[in-house]
Design a protein around this motif. Structure first.
Motif, short mmCIF file in Angstrom:
data_model
loop_
_atom_site.label_atom_id
_atom_site.label_comp_id
_atom_site.label_asym_id
_atom_site.label_seq_id
_atom_site.Cartn_x
_atom_site.Cartn_y
_atom_site.Cartn_z
N ASP A 666 0.82 -1.22 0.00
CA ASP A 666 0.00 0.00 0.00
C ASP A 666 0.86 1.27 0.00
O ASP A 666 0.70 2.15 0.85
N ASN A 668 2.16 4.85 -1.41
CA ASN A 668 1.67 6.03 -2.14
C ASN A 668 2.73 6.49 -3.14
O ASN A 668 3.93 6.26 -2.95
N LEU A 746 -1.40 13.16 -0.97
CA LEU A 746 -2.63 12.52 -1.45
C LEU A 746 -3.70 12.30 -0.38
O LEU A 746 -4.90 12.45 -0.67
N PRO A 747 -3.33 11.97 0.86
CA PRO A 747 -4.40 11.75 1.85
C PRO A 747 -5.29 12.97 2.09
O PRO A 747 -6.47 12.82 2.42
N TYR A 761 4.18 11.51 5.13
CA TYR A 761 4.04 10.09 4.81
C TYR A 761 4.86 9.23 5.78
O TYR A 761 4.42 8.19 6.25
N VAL A 766 3.92 5.30 5.86
CA VAL A 766 3.51 4.93 4.50
C VAL A 766 4.74 4.84 3.59
O VAL A 766 5.48 5.82 3.46
N LEU A 768 6.79 4.82 0.00
CA LEU A 768 6.59 5.71 -1.15
C LEU A 768 7.21 5.15 -2.42
O LEU A 768 8.20 4.42 -2.37
N HIS A 834 -2.62 8.18 -8.11
CA HIS A 834 -3.42 8.32 -6.89
C HIS A 834 -3.74 6.97 -6.26
O HIS A 834 -4.30 6.92 -5.16
N LEU A 836 -3.02 3.10 -4.58
CA LEU A 836 -2.10 2.48 -3.62
C LEU A 836 -1.45 1.28 -4.32
O LEU A 836 -2.15 0.49 -4.97
#
Length: 892
Positions: A666, A668, A746-747, A761, A766, A768, A834, A836
């Motif tokens: 997942d 980004n 993006l979130p 991130y 998250v 990348l 956009h 994941l």
């Protein structure tokens, strides 16, 4: 040499009178394939034979190289141990920082930190720190050098510590010249005589233009700093055996043609035919007509046409150059004898010596015309006769490599401004920077003396250069200044504003210094596309100066010609370069020197005694460097308050045991790019913008904007460099659909500076990714273009294709380079960025393996993993090449 070498039977003495001086006589292998190998591949073969130990280098590697005609297309991995490494200070400081941090890491793992020490000889030339702060004054050189020392004292002290702490590392102090010219004129051995053995000189360097040395018959190319560090620590380079493109030169160039015209023509041709990742080897009778400086100019531009190396085998002209540059006669004797003994000495007029090549292309030198390249890429060659119409077409063309998208009704816009109490007017195409700079041309007496002779004729015809144009001359070595003075042309250059402002890679690297404020206000007010004209090798957007949107590469004489004209919107064949004070039209043909004129001056004034005098004192001539006090401890004492030198976090938490690989789940997309994203776009370079994350960091550290210095000078501080990654003002990110050093978080959908988005991130845990098009990472071999993304939390890049050096750097930092399958792209797959992304990484990996990428939308596509060799996979398992070396050095 080790007695365990299975090729010991071909060792013999080069001179029976001196049995202790030996060599591996590759010709005695008795294999007919050897004589058909390209000369560049023969260098790889000799290294493999001499270093064969059935561990790092195996007999099977020797066979694979000998069998090059068949293995060249089979993605066969071979090891190569270069004879030496060369560094410049921008890339050298991070290397020394890494070595210092590696010593700390080895000690923490319970081993001897002094194991971290160069085994392979390394030379570091400080040449990237000086800027054009002062020009057009007789004391500009001294003022610029004083400022260089004031700004970089801490960096220089650190480098001086490195020269003491590490064995086998030589540092050439600032003010000596440009690394590649110093390499050509002074450092190059051509043939090594070391530990009782003769063998070919070869090298890798932490600068993409290391290839310049190929012009002298020394095989070399640029690698990432982290890869160079491994070589310094005794590791061979693992490389895929390359295809070798034969490039045949024939014919005779016109008497008005310069070597720059030839190289820009070659660059465009080879970029068009496609030589990325290949060796190019030059042959044919046309080569014999080129001086070593001419050949070196062609080899220098190798990264601009995308090849790994651009090799000119040694011939009599090479030996004459070594003699001209003051090399020892005794060395010249064994160089010729050795190269002839191993069939590496070339006669370009002897077609029987022409080896087998993968492909052959040809250039008739008689077809070359005067040219420039630009406005945004070095491969976009334009004939000088077409410069005016080409620029005007670029003005209105869609934003891109050949377009500025200026509305038609604004093409004739003019803006007046006051400078030194006099009014001037600028418009689209006005020249505001004119710089004779860069390793590409300043090593070549023919174009430097050509510029001087043109300046002499221009002054005699009553011509001048407008005072607001930032003119500069930054020679590649003190020898250039010597022969310009002795030949009597320096004074004329000075009168046109081209006085010596420093010895180093200045305008070409972006150290062009400030433009006059009234000029900047005028071009900003009019939104003008003004020009820089420079004798360099790079003209990517935002590189030369933030305010010059159009930048053209040209020969030194053409730099002066365009400076006199004051614009690139001129047809020199039909329009006068200027009108003198007497109202007479002066055309470029009236002041342009012929090759015969230039060669006559060169024969008289470029002599061996100059080179000997300059280079005998090169390591001691800089008094400020000599008086610099540096610590002598084997471990570096890091200053927590330093904004220049900082212990990097690369080895934090490193254990002796390998950690299992994990899949990327997942992730980004941090940035979504198109084609030709360069390392100039990725890696921090040039001045630090006052509104940037790096500026905010330095302000918190108590610095004023005038003390920010450049990103290049702060390459030893990872906190600055991470914040400067993707901070180029010309960055075009599809998320924004405009040029800006920003992205969309993006979130939330908010637009942030790239570093700030990456930090958010990171705090959210998250991973990348980056999406990119073709030729991702083209340009200079900057290790921070891989280190910076690593620190931002980027786990992988998915691109259509990569430039060779940048892919290698990503591998070295443990970032996965992934490649779309043929025919696929972000657009063809309908990727917006956009989504994941989940990339399943199996426990057992093989080179160039196909992996599945799954999106949260339900879509799945495949990519090729661009770890090309087993060694690269080993580095990835360790989390990068430096982690691998630390664990290896801590074993005993």
């Amino acid at each position: 040499m080790s007695r365990s070498n299975p090729f010991q039977h071909i060792v013999e003495s080069l001179d029976p009178k001196d049995p202790n001086q030996q060599f591996y006589n590759i010709s005695k292998l008795g294999d007919p394939r050897y004589e058909r190998l390209p000369f560049s591949i023969r260098v790889l073969l000799e290294s493999a034979v001499r270093n064969c130990d059935e561990f790092l280098v195996k007999c099977s590697d020797v066979e694979n190289i000998l069998n090059w005609k068949h293995t060249q297309t089979q993605t066969v991995e071979v090891p190569f141990r270069p004879a030496r490494v060369i560094l410049q200070d921008f890339t050298g400081v991070p290397a020394v920082v890494d070595f210092a941090a590696m010593r700390d890491a080895v000690m923490k793992l319970g081993s001897n930190p002094e194991k971290i020490n160069p085994i392979c000889p390394a030379d570091l030339v400080i040449d990237h720190s000086i800027q054009v702060d002062f020009n057009r004054k007789s004391d500009s050189l001294q003022k610029n050098q004083d400022l260089e020392f004031d700004r970089n004292k801490e960096r220089f002290q650190f480098l001086k510590w490195g020269s003491k702490a590490f064995k086998n590392m030589r540092i050439i102090p600032p003010g000596s010249g440009i690394v590649h010219q110093v390499n050509l004129e002074y450092l190059a051995r051509v043939v090594f005589n070391h530990d009782g053995f003769y063998y070919p000189d070869s090298l890798v360097g932490t600068d993409s233009h290391t290839t310049m040395i190929d012009g002298l018959g020394v095989l070399g190319w640029g690698v990432g700093g982290i890869e160079a560090e491994a070589v310094m620590l005794g590791q061979p380079i693992s490389m895929v055996l390359p295809e070798v493109v034969g490039y045949k030169l024939s014919g005779t160039p016109d008497k008005l043609i310069t070597s720059t015209d030839i190289v820009l023509t070659v660059t465009k041709h080879l970029r068009q035919v496609g030589v990325v990742g290949k060796f190019v080897e030059f042959f044919g009778p046309g080569v014999a007509q080129l001086s070593i400086a001419d050949r070196a100019t062609i080899s220098n531009m190798c990264p601009e046409y995308g090849a790994t190396a651009a090799f000119f085998p040694v011939d009599n002209v090479s030996i004459q150059y070594l003699e001209q540059t003051g090399r020892d006669p005794e060395k010249l004797a064994y160089i010729s004898k050795y190269l002839n003994a191993v069939a590496m000495f070339r006669d370009y007029n002897d077609v029987s010596q022409d080896p087998d090549f993968s492909q052959i292309f040809e250039l008739d030198l008689n077809t070359v015309v005067p040219c420039c390249s630009g406005p945004k890429r070095p491969q976009d060659r334009i004939a000088v006769s077409e410069m005016k119409t080409d620029f005007e077409a670029c003005l209105g063309a869609k934003q891109g490599f050949k377009g500025f998208q200026i509305a038609p009704d604004r093409h004739s816009a003019e803006v007046p401004f006051m400078y030194n109490e006099k009014e001037y007017t600028i418009s689209h195409g006005s020249v505001v920077i004119a710089a004779i700079t860069s390793c590409t041309n300043t090593s070549n007496p023919s174009v430097m003396l050509g510029a001087g002779l043109l300046a002499k004729k221009a002054i005699e015809h009553g011509l001048s250069v407008k005072p607001y144009i930032k003119t500069s001359l930054s020679p590649g070595s003190g020898v250039v200044t010597y022969y310009l003075k002795e030949s009597g042309v320096m004074d004329y250059l000075f009168q046109l504003g081209f006085e010596v402002v420093g010895y180093g890679c200045m305008t070409c690297i972006g150290n062009s210094g400030p433009l006059p404020e009234p000029l900047v206000e005028a071009l900003t007010q009019g939104d003008l596309v003004v020009s820089g004209i420079l004798s360099g090798n790079r003209n990517f957007e935002g590189r030369v100066h933030p305010n010059t949107r159009a930048n053209y590469l040209a020969s030194p004489p053409l730099v002066i010609a365009y400076a006199i004209a004051g614009t690139v919107r001129i047809d020199f064949e039909k329009e006068p370069v200027a009108i003198n004070s007497e109202g007479k039209e002066i055309f470029l043909r009236d002041i342009w020197p012929t090759r015969e004129e230039i060669q006559a001056v060169e024969r008289q004034f470029v002599i061996p005694s100059m080179f000997k005098e300059v280079y005998e004192k090169i390591e001691k001539v800089n008094e400020r460097w000599n008086s610099l006090v540096a610590p002598s401890d084997k471990l570096y004492t890091w200053d927590p308050n330093s904004t220049y030198i900082k212990s990097p976090p690369f080895f934090t938490g490193l254990t002796k045991e390998l950690q299992p690989l994990g899949s990327i789940i997942d992730a980004n997309v941090l940035l979504n790019f198109g084609d030709s994203v360069t390392t100039d776009h990725i890696s921090p370079a040039g001045n630090i913008a006052r509104n940037s994350p790096a500026a905010r960091y330095l302000t918190k550290k108590g610095l004023n904007p005038r003390d920010y210095n450049s990103y290049g000078s702060r390459r030893g501080n990872d906190a600055v460099m991470a914040r400067g990654t993707f901070a180029n003002i010309r960055l075009f990110n599809k998320f924004l659909n405009k040029q800006a050093p920003q992205t969309v978080y993006l979130p939330t959908g908010e637009t942030l500076d790239v570093f700030d988005a990456a930090e958010q991130y990171k705090q959210a845990g998250v991973p990348l990714l980056i999406l990119a098009g073709k030729e991702y990472g083209s340009g200079s071999s900057r290790d921070w273009a891989a280190k910076g993304p690593f620190l931002l939390g980027i786990k992988a890049v998915i691109a259509e294709s990569y430039e060779r050096i940048h892919r290698s750097n990503l591998v070295g930092m443990g970032v996965m380079p992934l490649e779309y399958l043929p025919g696929d792209s972000a657009d063809s797959l309908g990727l917006t960025g956009h989504e994941l992304y989940t990339i399943n990484i199996p426990e057992h990996l093989t080179p160039r393996m196909i992996l599945d990428v799954k999106l949260n939308t339900g879509k799945t596509f495949q990519v090729r993993m661009r770890f090309d060799t087993d060694v690269e996979l080993t580095y990835f398992h360790h989390g990068g090449i430096l982690n691998y070396m630390i664990r290896k050095m801590s074993e005993n």
